[in-house]
Design a protein around this motif. Structure first.
Motif, short mmCIF file in Angstrom:
data_model
loop_
_atom_site.label_atom_id
_atom_site.label_comp_id
_atom_site.label_asym_id
_atom_site.label_seq_id
_atom_site.Cartn_x
_atom_site.Cartn_y
_atom_site.Cartn_z
N LYS A 67 -0.18 10.93 -0.72
CA LYS A 67 -0.18 9.72 -1.55
C LYS A 67 -1.50 8.98 -1.43
O LYS A 67 -2.03 8.45 -2.41
CB LYS A 67 0.98 8.81 -1.14
CG LYS A 67 1.07 7.54 -1.98
CD LYS A 67 2.34 6.76 -1.68
CE LYS A 67 3.54 7.48 -2.24
NZ LYS A 67 4.77 6.63 -2.17
N GLU A 68 -2.06 8.95 -0.23
CA GLU A 68 -3.36 8.28 -0.05
C GLU A 68 -4.46 9.03 -0.79
O GLU A 68 -5.40 8.42 -1.32
CB GLU A 68 -3.69 8.17 1.44
CG GLU A 68 -2.75 7.28 2.24
CD GLU A 68 -2.60 5.92 1.61
OE1 GLU A 68 -3.61 5.34 1.14
OE2 GLU A 68 -1.46 5.41 1.55
N GLU A 161 5.87 5.68 -9.85
CA GLU A 161 6.47 6.89 -10.42
C GLU A 161 5.39 7.91 -10.78
O GLU A 161 5.54 9.11 -10.51
CB GLU A 161 7.29 6.53 -11.66
CG GLU A 161 8.05 7.72 -12.24
CD GLU A 161 8.95 7.32 -13.40
OE1 GLU A 161 9.38 8.21 -14.14
OE2 GLU A 161 9.19 6.10 -13.57
N GLU A 162 4.30 7.43 -11.36
CA GLU A 162 3.19 8.32 -11.69
C GLU A 162 2.59 8.93 -10.43
O GLU A 162 2.25 10.12 -10.39
CB GLU A 162 2.12 7.55 -12.45
CG GLU A 162 2.53 7.16 -13.86
CD GLU A 162 1.42 6.40 -14.57
OE1 GLU A 162 0.29 6.40 -14.04
OE2 GLU A 162 1.67 5.84 -15.64
N ILE A 163 2.43 8.09 -9.41
CA ILE A 163 1.84 8.56 -8.16
C ILE A 163 2.72 9.62 -7.51
O ILE A 163 2.23 10.62 -6.98
CB ILE A 163 1.61 7.38 -7.19
CG1 ILE A 163 0.45 6.52 -7.70
CG2 ILE A 163 1.30 7.87 -5.77
CD1 ILE A 163 0.17 5.30 -6.86
N GLU A 164 4.05 9.41 -7.55
CA GLU A 164 4.97 10.39 -6.96
C GLU A 164 4.79 11.76 -7.61
O GLU A 164 4.80 12.79 -6.93
CB GLU A 164 6.42 9.92 -7.12
CG GLU A 164 6.81 8.77 -6.21
CD GLU A 164 6.78 9.14 -4.74
OE1 GLU A 164 6.97 10.34 -4.42
OE2 GLU A 164 6.56 8.25 -3.91
N GLU A 165 4.61 11.78 -8.93
CA GLU A 165 4.41 13.04 -9.64
C GLU A 165 3.11 13.71 -9.19
O GLU A 165 3.06 14.93 -9.00
CB GLU A 165 4.39 12.80 -11.14
CG GLU A 165 5.72 12.32 -11.71
CD GLU A 165 5.64 12.00 -13.19
OE1 GLU A 165 4.54 12.15 -13.76
OE2 GLU A 165 6.67 11.61 -13.77
N GLU A 166 2.07 12.90 -9.02
CA GLU A 166 0.78 13.45 -8.59
C GLU A 166 0.83 13.91 -7.14
O GLU A 166 0.16 14.88 -6.76
CB GLU A 166 -0.32 12.40 -8.78
CG GLU A 166 -0.59 12.05 -10.23
CD GLU A 166 -1.68 11.01 -10.38
OE1 GLU A 166 -2.73 11.17 -9.73
OE2 GLU A 166 -1.48 10.04 -11.13
N ALA A 205 2.21 -0.72 -0.54
CA ALA A 205 1.42 -0.19 -1.66
C ALA A 205 1.96 -0.69 -2.98
O ALA A 205 1.20 -1.02 -3.89
CB ALA A 205 1.44 1.35 -1.63
N VAL A 206 3.28 -0.77 -3.12
CA VAL A 206 3.87 -1.27 -4.36
C VAL A 206 3.47 -2.71 -4.59
O VAL A 206 3.13 -3.12 -5.68
CB VAL A 206 5.41 -1.14 -4.32
CG1 VAL A 206 6.03 -1.85 -5.53
CG2 VAL A 206 5.83 0.32 -4.28
N ALA A 210 -1.57 -0.17 -7.14
CA ALA A 210 -2.54 0.89 -6.91
C ALA A 210 -3.85 0.65 -7.62
O ALA A 210 -4.90 1.05 -7.16
CB ALA A 210 -1.95 2.24 -7.35
N GLU A 211 -3.83 -0.04 -8.77
CA GLU A 211 -5.04 -0.19 -9.56
C GLU A 211 -5.96 -1.28 -9.04
O GLU A 211 -7.08 -1.42 -9.51
CB GLU A 211 -4.66 -0.51 -11.02
CG GLU A 211 -3.82 0.57 -11.69
CD GLU A 211 -4.52 1.91 -11.73
OE1 GLU A 211 -5.76 1.94 -11.83
OE2 GLU A 211 -3.83 2.93 -11.66
#
Length: 227
Positions: A67-68, A161-166, A205-206, A210-211
């Motif tokens: 994740k990082e 959710e996007e990060i989890e996919e990545e 993080a939430v 993230a941006e």
């Protein structure tokens, strides 16, 4: 005393102003390149830590590390965008000087104003671009801007959710072979149960978004989670 010197100093002509602005823009680009190298160097260490965690069947740690990496790569992409916009500002300034040779002064540029306004929203170069904005407004290149920045950040849940996919893609690319060798039940159980420290980091993080993370924080988070 310094104020008196500034008053007595001859006003720079358009060509001199351009050279000074371009010099500073190049310096900002070099700073961005250095930040990118720092993050990418740290990412290599984190990739090794992910492989080690996967070999220990510690998928919670591997996922947290992945994740990082996702966050750091997003930050690097933003830096590349910032660098491209800085180069565009320099290019448009060069075009303005060609016109200034005819009219005797720098003319306003809607494109430069748009680019500078965008860069003022980027944490890594915001302070520098605020100074540029003042100088270019004084020189007649830009109109004085009203702070009308719009928060275009996605909802934090959508970002997560996007990060989890990545994250899944990063894990597959870095430690896919090791993960695939784990018994299916063990792999699923490890992935479902993150450690307490990992859960705390994810909640933080939430909240942070993230941006909005700057590069110093990204590097610190990479180093901290690796250790």
């Amino acid at each position: 005393m310094e104020t008196v010197k500034n008053l007595l100093r001859p006003k720079p002509n358009p060509q001199q102003q351009l050279r000074e602005w371009q010099r500073r823009l190049r310096q900002e680009c070099r700073n961005i390149e250095r930040q990118i190298r720092d993050v990418q160097r740290e990412e290599k260490n984190v990739q090794k830590a992910i492989k080690d965690a996967a070999k220990r069947n510690d998928m919670a740690s591997a996922k947290s590390l992945a994740k990082e990496i996702v966050r750091s790569r997003r930050a690097v992409n933003r830096l590349y965008e910032n660098k491209a916009q800085l180069n565009s500002v320099s290019m448009h300034l060069g075009e303005l000087v060609a016109t200034a040779r005819t009219v005797g002064h720098l003319s306003k540029s809607a494109e430069v104003m748009k680019l500078v306004n965008n860069l003022m929203k980027a944490p890594e170069v915001a302070a520098t671009m605020q100074e540029f904005s003042k100088e270019m407004t004084k020189a007649g290149v830009m109109e004085e801007m009203v702070n009308d920045a719009v928060d275009t950040a996605l909802d934090s849940e959508d970002i997560e959710e996007e990060i989890e996919e990545e994250v899944d893609k990063v894990l597959a690319a870095i430690a896919g072979e090791t993960v695939s060798q784990l018994p299916d039940a063990v792999r699923k159980e490890k992935m479902k149960q993150p450690s307490v420290s990992t859960a705390v980091e994810e909640r933080e993080a939430v909240a942070e978004g993230a941006e909005d993370e700057d590069l110093d924080e990204i590097r610190e988070r990479l180093a901290r989670v690796r250790s």
